[in-house]
Design a protein around this motif. Structure first.
Motif, short mmCIF file in Angstrom:
data_model
loop_
_atom_site.label_atom_id
_atom_site.label_comp_id
_atom_site.label_asym_id
_atom_site.label_seq_id
_atom_site.Cartn_x
_atom_site.Cartn_y
_atom_site.Cartn_z
N TYR A 1 -21.67 -5.02 9.18
CA TYR A 1 -22.30 -4.25 8.19
C TYR A 1 -21.74 -3.71 6.81
O TYR A 1 -20.42 -3.70 6.88
CB TYR A 1 -22.60 -2.38 8.78
N ASN B 1 -21.57 -1.48 3.45
CA ASN B 1 -22.25 -0.20 3.65
C ASN B 1 -23.35 0.01 3.83
O ASN B 1 -24.13 0.90 2.93
CB ASN B 1 -22.51 -0.39 0.99
N GLY B 2 -23.69 -0.23 5.27
CA GLY B 2 -24.68 0.70 6.11
C GLY B 2 -25.60 -0.24 6.28
O GLY B 2 -26.64 -0.22 7.22
N LYS B 3 -25.46 -2.06 5.27
CA LYS B 3 -26.73 -3.04 5.51
C LYS B 3 -26.69 -3.53 6.72
O LYS B 3 -25.13 -4.54 5.93
CB LYS B 3 -26.63 -3.31 4.51
N PHE C 1 -23.44 2.48 11.68
CA PHE C 1 -22.79 2.56 11.03
C PHE C 1 -21.77 3.92 10.42
O PHE C 1 -22.40 5.19 10.19
CB PHE C 1 -23.70 1.79 9.57
N ASN D 1 -19.77 5.73 7.87
CA ASN D 1 -19.39 5.45 6.31
C ASN D 1 -17.78 6.01 6.12
O ASN D 1 -17.49 6.88 6.44
CB ASN D 1 -20.48 6.36 5.18
#
Length: 255
Positions: free
Chosen positions: A214, A216-218, A245, A247
């Motif tokens: 992942y 940035n969360g994608k 995920f 952060n």
């Protein structure tokens, strides 16, 4: 209306080191909970590290085998108190930095110098999970010993060494320092090259299995070694079990 005072860099660094200390305390508590008694006295036995599938072998030369996307941890670094020449040997590491580069240029573009370069200066964050267990990136990756280590009681910060690679770590927070004499595209594979560890869609360091990445969360596809390192980028690698995920909070990092 008065503005809230912005924390100093020293205060932010201390906050990051306190997070490491809390994480180590939690690990120590977990280990205490799995102690058992044996005939003739008490013996500390670390349990629950073996699960089916992927194999994580430490830097002691243990073999690693992949099967079904799960994880079996066969060897881990042992604990120790660092000195000037000492590498990070926390039991929570993915791998130590003992196989790191020692001054040679990596991938034709990642050089080193006896001082940190700041013409191009950004930071990214890397966190790694192996079958659901977080594994830390060691302090001092890309910093060639002898180390100048600052001891904060239960955490360490490498402030200096004989050489600094353009990609390096100072502590165990997972913050990757990209400090180069000129603006250059660097990848996660470059950092692993400096670290002396493998990185592919089926391997992260000594851990083998299906790798889910992942940024940035994608969720991204392809080889994670091709991930370009950008400013305040949050990278998460999962080997085997896929963790949600998480952060990274840059506000308390000092970077």
């Amino acid at each position: 209306m008065s503005q809230q005072k912005k924390p100093t860099k020293a205060e932010r660094r201390r906050s990051a080191q306190e997070k490491i200390a809390a994480q180590r305390a939690a690990e120590a508590k977990r280990k205490r909970n799995i102690r058992i008694a044996s005939i003739g006295g008490a013996v500390v036995v670390v349990a629950g590290l073996a699960v089916l599938g992927v194999s994580l072998a430490g830097n002691s030369g243990g073999s690693a085998a992949s099967s079904g996307g799960s994880t079996k941890i066969t060897s881990l670094p042992t604990g120790g108190k660092p000195g000037a020449q000492s590498f990070d040997v926390s039991s929570q590491l993915l791998a130590t930095a003992q196989n790191e580069a020692t001054g040679q240029t990596i991938d034709g573009r990642v050089g080193s110098n006896n001082m940190e370069q700041t013409a191009y200066h950004i930071h990214a964050h890397l966190q790694i999970y192996v079958n659901g267990q977080q594994r830390l990136v060691p302090y001092g990756v890309g910093i060639v010993p002898p180390y100048q280590i600052q001891n904060n009681g239960s955490s360490y910060f490498v402030g200096g060494g004989s050489k600094f690679y353009y990609l390096h770590t100072h502590d165990e927070t997972g913050v990757l320092h990209i400090e180069s004499p000129n603006e250059q595209k660097y990848t996660l594979g470059d950092f692993f090259g400096v670290w002396g560890q493998q990185l592919s869609s089926s391997q992260v360091g000594p851990a083998k299995g299906t790798v889910t990445a992942y940024v940035n969360g994608k969720k991204i596809s392809g080889n994670p070694s091709d991930i370009t390192l950008t400013s305040h980028e949050n990278i998460q690698l999962n080997v085997g079990k896929v963790m949600p995920f998480k952060n990274f909070d840059w506000s308390g990092s000092g970077e």
